[in-house]
Design an enzyme around this catalytic site. Structure first.
Site, PDB file in Angstrom:
ATOM      1  N   CYS A  88      23.924  39.770  50.587  1.00 61.71           N
ATOM      2  CA  CYS A  88      24.329  40.933  51.373  1.00 61.71           C
ATOM      3  C   CYS A  88      24.843  40.493  52.748  1.00 61.71           C
ATOM      4  O   CYS A  88      25.854  39.811  52.833  1.00 61.71           O
ATOM      5  CB  CYS A  88      23.158  41.910  51.456  1.00 61.71           C
ATOM      6  SG  CYS A  88      23.647  43.575  51.904  1.00 61.71           S
ATOM      7  N   HIS A 197      20.628  41.986  45.624  1.00 64.57           N
ATOM      8  CA  HIS A 197      19.429  41.462  46.291  1.00 64.57           C
ATOM      9  C   HIS A 197      18.406  40.915  45.307  1.00 64.57           C
ATOM     10  O   HIS A 197      17.522  41.652  44.866  1.00 64.57           O
ATOM     11  CB  HIS A 197      18.772  42.569  47.107  1.00 64.57           C
ATOM     12  CG  HIS A 197      19.544  42.952  48.316  1.00 64.57           C
ATOM     13  ND1 HIS A 197      19.344  42.372  49.539  1.00 64.57           N
ATOM     14  CD2 HIS A 197      20.548  43.841  48.483  1.00 64.57           C
ATOM     15  CE1 HIS A 197      20.172  42.900  50.426  1.00 64.57           C
ATOM     16  NE2 HIS A 197      20.926  43.789  49.812  1.00 64.57           N
ATOM     17  N   GLU A 199      15.933  39.033  46.028  1.00 63.73           N
ATOM     18  CA  GLU A 199      14.600  38.974  46.660  1.00 63.73           C
ATOM     19  C   GLU A 199      13.851  40.289  46.534  1.00 63.73           C
ATOM     20  O   GLU A 199      12.643  40.325  46.754  1.00 63.73           O
ATOM     21  CB  GLU A 199      14.734  38.547  48.135  1.00 63.73           C
ATOM     22  CG  GLU A 199      15.228  39.607  49.101  1.00 63.73           C
ATOM     23  CD  GLU A 199      16.727  39.856  49.033  1.00 63.73           C
ATOM     24  OE1 GLU A 199      17.384  39.286  48.140  1.00 63.73           O
ATOM     25  OE2 GLU A 199      17.235  40.636  49.851  1.00 63.73           O
TER      26      GLU A 199
END
Lengths: 227, 84
Positions: A88, A197, A199
């Site tokens: 991002c 994303h 994570e």
């Protein structure tokens, strides 16, 4: 044997550093906090550039962060082969730093998008994606207003010809990215940037749409252990 | 103080989603006859000294380095007031 050490960078306005550090630890690595104002990579084996709104996205997303003191160390290290993953805002910073070609622009539909997104893995030839299989579809959260990947025709052709497109949006293209590009790598393959994303998708407990993000962290840790 | 203007615009081939949205809003507000709109940025740079060749070379370097992302944007430097 000591755990592989993955640096997680925090700029003013970074949001996802805690999740990134947690994902590194979840995979069995040691997460090392790196501070934007401190030009010291602390001897880490790899670096994760997390998302957020560094410097409030002032001027252009990532344009100010790219000149942070830490980046003066990170840019030459990345050019020399240090594995770096940017998600991002981290992807935007890598493009602004010219570690990855092209740029990320306002979504074609102008809206900020926050949703679960199907993504196809196009290349496993990076230290961050070796645990996936080519053509595998995974589901990751996306949350961005400026994720439309653009590059000139020659750059785009070179990315495609060189197998540097690492992720493509599957199903529908959320932001108007050229060639449905969700993530790319540099020529050497050590630097990867993507808008989704990983994570945020490592634990069922947090309501993530999948645990597909684990593949990024298991890939890099295997790579670092086998170095 | 000398004042130099740096105008930064998206390259013509880059889709300007914001400019398009503005162009679409104008007819609804009663403004007709607008073919298209492109949105850019204007920087007003005040110099300590005069806007001489050396200072302008510096401003161009600023534009290349920070003010514009030359992957997607072009810039134009104009002198609004040359003398301090």
């Amino acid at each position: 044997m000591s755990a592989a050490r993955v640096g997680v960078v925090t700029f003013p306005g970074t949001l996802d550093d805690q999740d990134a550090a947690r994902a590194v630890r979840h995979a069995g690595g040691e997460a090392v906090p790196l501070w934007h104002a401190d030009p010291d990579l602390k001897g880490v084996d790899a670096v994760f550039l997390p998302g957020g709104f560094s410097y409030g996205d002032y001027l252009r997303c990532g344009a100010i962060s790219r000149f942070a003191p830490l980046m003066e160390e990170l840019i030459p290290a990345a050019r020399a082969g240090l594995p770096v993953l940017g998600t991002c805002n981290g992807f935007q910073i890598l493009c602004e730093a010219h570690l990855l070609p092209g740029a990320l622009m306002r979504n074609a539909g102008l809206h900020y998008i926050c949703r679960d997104q199907r993504v196809r893995v196009e290349s496993t030839a990076t230290p961050w994606t070796s645990d996936f299989t080519e053509g595998q579809e995974i589901v990751l959260p996306i949350k961005h207003g400026e994720g439309r990947y653009v590059a000139d025709a020659a750059t785009l052709a070179a990315l495609e010809a060189g197998g540097q497109v690492v992720f493509r949006y599957a199903g529908s293209n959320p932001n108007g990215s050229m060639n449905d590009i969700a993530g790319i790598r540099n020529e050497a393959g050590n630097i990867v940037g993507l808008m989704p994303h990983p994570e945020h998708a490592v634990e069922d407990l947090t309501g993530a749409p999948s645990t597909d993000g684990r593949g990024f962290f298991s890939s890099i840790l295997k790579r670092l252990v086998n170095l | 103080m000398a004042r130099v203007i740096v105008d930064v615009m998206l390259k013509p081939e880059i889709l300007d989603a914001q400019g398009q949205a503005i162009a679409r809003a104008l007819p609804r507000l009663g403004f007709s006859g607008v073919a298209s709109v492109r949105q850019g940025k204007r920087f007003e740079v005040e110099l300590d000294g005069p806007a001489d060749d050396a200072a302008l070379a510096d401003v161009r370097k600023m534009a290349e380095t920070l003010l514009a992302n030359t992957v997607i944007e072009d810039y134009i430097v104009t002198v609004e007031r040359a003398e301090s």
